[in-house]
Design a protein around this motif. Structure first.
Motif, PDB file in Angstrom:
ATOM      1  N   ARG A 240     -30.046   2.380   3.950  1.00 52.95           N
ATOM      2  CA  ARG A 240     -28.839   2.487   3.131  1.00 52.95           C
ATOM      3  C   ARG A 240     -28.801   1.427   2.031  1.00 52.95           C
ATOM      4  O   ARG A 240     -27.789   1.262   1.369  1.00 52.95           O
ATOM      5  CB  ARG A 240     -27.592   2.352   4.016  1.00 52.95           C
ATOM      6  N   TYR A 241     -29.904   0.731   1.827  1.00 47.72           N
ATOM      7  CA  TYR A 241     -29.871  -0.360   0.852  1.00 47.72           C
ATOM      8  C   TYR A 241     -29.477   0.151  -0.531  1.00 47.72           C
ATOM      9  O   TYR A 241     -29.770   1.273  -0.906  1.00 47.72           O
ATOM     10  CB  TYR A 241     -31.226  -1.096   0.789  1.00 47.72           C
ATOM     11  N   THR A 242     -28.788  -0.713  -1.254  1.00 50.29           N
ATOM     12  CA  THR A 242     -28.307  -0.353  -2.587  1.00 50.29           C
ATOM     13  C   THR A 242     -28.723  -1.431  -3.595  1.00 50.29           C
ATOM     14  O   THR A 242     -29.310  -2.440  -3.225  1.00 50.29           O
ATOM     15  CB  THR A 242     -26.778  -0.200  -2.588  1.00 50.29           C
ATOM     16  N   ILE A 243     -28.379  -1.166  -4.839  1.00 48.99           N
ATOM     17  CA  ILE A 243     -28.799  -2.053  -5.927  1.00 48.99           C
ATOM     18  C   ILE A 243     -27.644  -2.963  -6.331  1.00 48.99           C
ATOM     19  O   ILE A 243     -26.521  -2.492  -6.503  1.00 48.99           O
ATOM     20  CB  ILE A 243     -29.228  -1.200  -7.138  1.00 48.99           C
ATOM     21  N   ILE A 244     -27.906  -4.255  -6.472  1.00 49.02           N
ATOM     22  CA  ILE A 244     -26.859  -5.099  -7.060  1.00 49.02           C
ATOM     23  C   ILE A 244     -27.191  -5.412  -8.504  1.00 49.02           C
ATOM     24  O   ILE A 244     -28.334  -5.653  -8.872  1.00 49.02           O
ATOM     25  CB  ILE A 244     -26.561  -6.419  -6.310  1.00 49.02           C
TER      26      ILE A 244
ATOM     27  N   MET B 196     -30.175 -13.822   1.627  1.00 47.77           N
ATOM     28  CA  MET B 196     -28.831 -13.231   1.531  1.00 47.77           C
ATOM     29  C   MET B 196     -28.877 -11.778   1.071  1.00 47.77           C
ATOM     30  O   MET B 196     -28.143 -10.940   1.570  1.00 47.77           O
ATOM     31  CB  MET B 196     -27.962 -14.053   0.582  1.00 47.77           C
ATOM     32  N   LYS B 197     -29.753 -11.492   0.109  1.00 50.76           N
ATOM     33  CA  LYS B 197     -29.864 -10.097  -0.350  1.00 50.76           C
ATOM     34  C   LYS B 197     -30.274  -9.205   0.814  1.00 50.76           C
ATOM     35  O   LYS B 197     -29.672  -8.146   1.038  1.00 50.76           O
ATOM     36  CB  LYS B 197     -30.895  -9.998  -1.484  1.00 50.76           C
ATOM     37  N   LEU B 198     -31.284  -9.634   1.561  1.00 51.58           N
ATOM     38  CA  LEU B 198     -31.727  -8.812   2.689  1.00 51.58           C
ATOM     39  C   LEU B 198     -30.605  -8.670   3.717  1.00 51.58           C
ATOM     40  O   LEU B 198     -30.370  -7.579   4.239  1.00 51.58           O
ATOM     41  CB  LEU B 198     -32.967  -9.430   3.338  1.00 51.58           C
ATOM     42  N   GLY B 199     -29.902  -9.776   3.970  1.00 49.91           N
ATOM     43  CA  GLY B 199     -28.809  -9.744   4.936  1.00 49.91           C
ATOM     44  C   GLY B 199     -27.711  -8.769   4.532  1.00 49.91           C
ATOM     45  O   GLY B 199     -27.029  -8.190   5.374  1.00 49.91           O
ATOM     46  N   ASN B 200     -27.557  -8.590   3.225  1.00 51.92           N
ATOM     47  CA  ASN B 200     -26.529  -7.674   2.735  1.00 51.92           C
ATOM     48  C   ASN B 200     -27.075  -6.278   2.448  1.00 51.92           C
ATOM     49  O   ASN B 200     -26.357  -5.426   1.935  1.00 51.92           O
ATOM     50  CB  ASN B 200     -25.891  -8.249   1.475  1.00 51.92           C
ATOM     51  N   ASN B 201     -28.362  -6.106   2.741  1.00 51.33           N
ATOM     52  CA  ASN B 201     -29.004  -4.806   2.542  1.00 51.33           C
ATOM     53  C   ASN B 201     -28.925  -4.343   1.080  1.00 51.33           C
ATOM     54  O   ASN B 201     -28.610  -3.193   0.788  1.00 51.33           O
ATOM     55  CB  ASN B 201     -28.349  -3.756   3.455  1.00 51.33           C
TER      56      ASN B 201
END
Ligand SMILES: Nc1ncnc2c1ncn2[C@@H]1O[C@H](COP(=O)(O)OP(=O)(O)OP(=O)(O)O)[C@@H](O)[C@H]1O
Length: 695
Positions: A129-133, A216-221
């Motif tokens: 479900r990862y998304t783009i920031i 943090m990015k990975l932790g937030n998917n």
DNA sequence: GGTCCACGTCTTTTT
DNA sequence: GACGTGGACC
């Protein structure tokens, strides 16, 4: 499976325009030099040629030739520099009658994002479900990380840290023998030493920030733009089976604007072309304008070293511009000391009028003059969309030129489109809505939670933090059980919970579309203090319009891939006939217009003052030994890049070129003519006509 | 203790 | 336009 074939997507182009076109294999006519490019379809080829000599046209013809030779579409990868360019390519190929379904046409970011999506499980920490920031949120994250560190470290600005980290990742020389993060840390050291020496004392700190940022990015998917490139390279470099799969899948790879590829992109291409050498690169080192973003024209110069037996195709006939415009362009670019060879551009068009330069009191007067000129041109029969106004920045001396000029054009009854500036998807109100979608589709994304909670009445940074800690530590517990101070905050959380529960149920239904979430979003959004802003209604309308445009697209697809395509309107292949174009020079790359105005031809604007300051800071160019790795640097002098930018701007014009400059800023500070004009005047006083009484 | 709001400051280029 | 800051307010 998601496909790059935009023919089923609403944003790419208007398909109805091409329905009646029959397949015609010789739609593109080529001259003798250009024909060289399609005589050899196999093997490495470098098409190296100046502006307006038909590189894009030739590339298009080569793709068409491959299709004519029955190469299946899904064996072709065509890499363009911008989404606009890929939409244009798709549009033209379809207009020629080709079915391009299955072909991978897109930017490096698009293509890498797709590779990542097909292999995300190779990145431990990401789930499907990862998304783009977007950059906005990246900066926020970094700011948060810096705040959470020792107080003595706070002198480092988050924006500087982000710029350095991003540059270092794009400039990384990835060596799979070392750990992934170590590779980036080496790069951070190199980049700071060579390009940001002022931050030398922060090397360790920035490495630490980067490590935290990564975790943090990975932790937030979530992934950021750079992750697409860097993860794709990591996957291809560390998993030979995957690498081979893609190398076999793509019998042919073609890359446009190769002069602006960075180390990661070039490494990716090299790794996909180990055994199969069908690679075509196209570009012009004199148009390299993205070194500030870690692109290296060394890759195009070094291409023949990286790929043995490269066939080099030179195109020397300019089909775009009048001899007068070409003359001015050459007179400018020849001032670059570091360059490969004298530019060759033999004109084919008939003589036209001399390019003009005019001096004005300030930017407002410049724009008034330009608007008036445009009005005259249109009165004389020029189609509006064949007229463009280009500028180094849309923001000059605290004046938004697209707003000011836009108003003046409208007062003449002339409509316009803007290329450049902040991405629509990176503006506050759109991001707020996307954050709401994230709460539904990627609830692990605490960056979205933080953003959205902060909007609700009664909830500030502290309550948002408390809520997030609960979400992370006790994800099963309802957010309504969290103890927050104040009745307002409690009521907000209660309402959010209800709205979200309902929205998540709606998200499960098969006929769900983005518009379904506007009303629940607004239910919360109108409670926020933002609703009191004068332009709130305008923002909401813009949001609704945007959602309308995107409504046919599955929401998860939007969150996973499409938001990186940004600005759907400005990326359309065609500008309506009755609109003139206002654009940054960067966005004008690869385009052409009959009439081109360049505003702000002043010192400190073009060249930009930051480049003038940086010129004295940057280390000497580095010559690497292993030339087959294409690491030859030809220039990292920021002024030369600005000159190439000026050159790109001039060479966009077909027939009429008008430059303007100001005597002072609106604030009254003096401005001086651009050195790029003065130096042309030195060698060829007749290159421009001075079009002003004030001289 | 925390949020809200008005005011001042700064604003390159982009996937 | 977006962000930080300082003081008023709950
Ligand atoms: N053989 C040809 N005959 C007629 N017109 C041509 C020919 N080749 C190119 N042109 C025209 O010249 C113009 C420039 O072509 P194109 O955009 O492909 O150049 P380019 O090399 O990609 O330019 P740039 O590097 O400046 O973006 C276009 O209008 C194109 O249609």
């Amino acid at each position: 499976m998601a496909s790059f074939d935009d023919s089923k997507k609403p944003v790419a182009f208007d398909k109805s325009m091409v329905n009646n076109v029959k397949k015609n294999q010789s739609v593109v006519s080529l001259d003798a030099e250009q024909t060289q490019a399609i005589r050899n379809l196999d093997g490495p080829m470098l098409i190296l040629a100046s502006a307006g000599t038909g590189k894009t046209r030739t590339l298009m013809a080569k793709v068409a030739a491959l299709l004519d030779n029955s190469v299946p579409t899904n064996e072709i990868m065509l890499v363009t520099f911008t989404n606009k360019a890929s939409n244009e390519m798709k549009f033209r190929l379809i207009a020629m009658g080709y079915d391009i379904h299955g072909m991978w046409i897109g930017t490096f970011h698009n293509i890498c994002n797709r590779i990542l999506r097909e292999n995300y499980s190779k990145i431990s920490g990401l789930n499907s479900r990862y998304t783009i920031i977007m950059p906005d949120d990246c900066r926020k994250l970094i700011k948060l990380i810096i705040k959470g560190m020792e107080p003595e470290d706070t002198e480092l600005k988050p924006d500087d840290a982000f710029e350095i980290i991003s540059f270092a990742r794009n400039a990384m020389q990835y060596d799979p023998a070392h750990k992934f993060l170590d590779n980036i840390e080496y790069s951070i050291t190199d980049v700071i030493e060579q390009k940001f020496p002022k931050h030398q004392k922060y090397i360790k700190l920035i490495q630490k920030i980067h490590r935290k940022y990564h975790i943090m990015k990975l932790g937030n998917n979530v992934i950021d733009f750079d992750d697409m490139l860097v993860y794709a390279l990591y996957i291809i470099s560390t998993d030979e089976a995957v690498r081979q799969k893609y190398e076999r899948q793509f019998e042919y790879i073609l890359v446009d604007e190769y002069q602006d590829t960075n180390n990661v992109q070039a490494a990716l291409i090299r790794r996909l072309r180990k055994n199969n050498t069908n690679i075509t690169a196209v570009g012009d080192e004199a148009q390299a304008i993205y070194e500030w973003r870690a692109a290296t024209p060394g890759h195009i110069i070094g291409f023949p070293y990286a790929f043995e037996e490269t066939k080099i195709v030179n195109l020397t006939t300019n089909y775009r511009s009048t001899p007068q415009i070409i003359n001015a362009a050459i007179a400018s670019i020849n001032h670059n000391i570091i360059r490969v060879e004298e530019k060759q551009m033999n004109a084919t068009l008939d003589d036209g009028e001399l390019p003009t330069v005019s001096l004005h009191r300030n930017i407002y007067d410049e724009l008034e003059y330009i608007a008036n000129q445009i009005y005259t041109h249109i009165q004389n029969g020029t189609t509006p969309n064949k007229i463009a106004v280009l500028a180094r920045t849309l923001q000059m001396s605290r004046v938004g030129i697209h707003h000011v000029l836009g108003r003046q054009l409208l007062s003449y009854g002339i409509q316009y489109v803007v290329f450049g500036g902040k991405d629509l998807f990176d503006t506050k109100h759109i991001r707020d809505f996307i954050a709401f979608l994230e709460l539904i589709y990627n609830p692990m994304n605490m960056i979205a939670w933080e953003r959205f909670l902060g909007i609700l009445p009664g909830i500030g940074p502290k309550s948002a933090r408390t809520t997030i800690l609960h979400l992370q530590n006790e994800p099963e517990k309802s957010i309504t059980e969290i103890k927050l101070k104040g009745a307002k905050a409690k009521a907000s959380i209660e309402l959010l919970n209800n709205v979200l529960t309902e929205a998540r149920t709606r998200a499960q239904q098969p006929d769900v579309s983005m518009m379904d979430f506007l009303e629940p979003f607004l239910e919360l959004y109108t409670l926020s203090s933002l609703a009191k802003d004068d332009d709130f209604i305008v923002r909401v309308n813009e949001l609704e319009e945007t959602i309308q445009e995107l409504n046919d697209m599955p929401i998860d697809e939007f969150l996973h891939e499409v938001q990186l395509k940004g600005k759907s309107k400005a990326n359309k292949a065609n500008v309506p006939d009755d609109h003139v174009i206002i654009s940054t020079i960067h966005q004008a790359k690869g385009l052409e217009w009959d009439v081109v105005h360049i505003a702000g031809c002043n010192e400190n604007i073009l060249p930009h003052y930051r480049s003038i300051m940086e010129e004295n800071v940057v280390a000497e160019p580095v010559e690497h030994e292993n030339k087959d790795e294409s690491e030859i640097m030809i220039s990292n002098n920021p002024i030369e890049e600005e000159r190439r930018l000026f050159y790109v701007a001039i060479t966009r014009a077909k027939k009429v070129l008008k430059l303007t400059m100001s005597e002072s800023t609106p604030q009254g500070d003096p401005l001086f003519p651009s050195r790029f004009l003065l130096e042309i005047y030195d060698v060829d006083p007749g290159a421009f006509k001075l079009d002003s009484d004030d001289f």
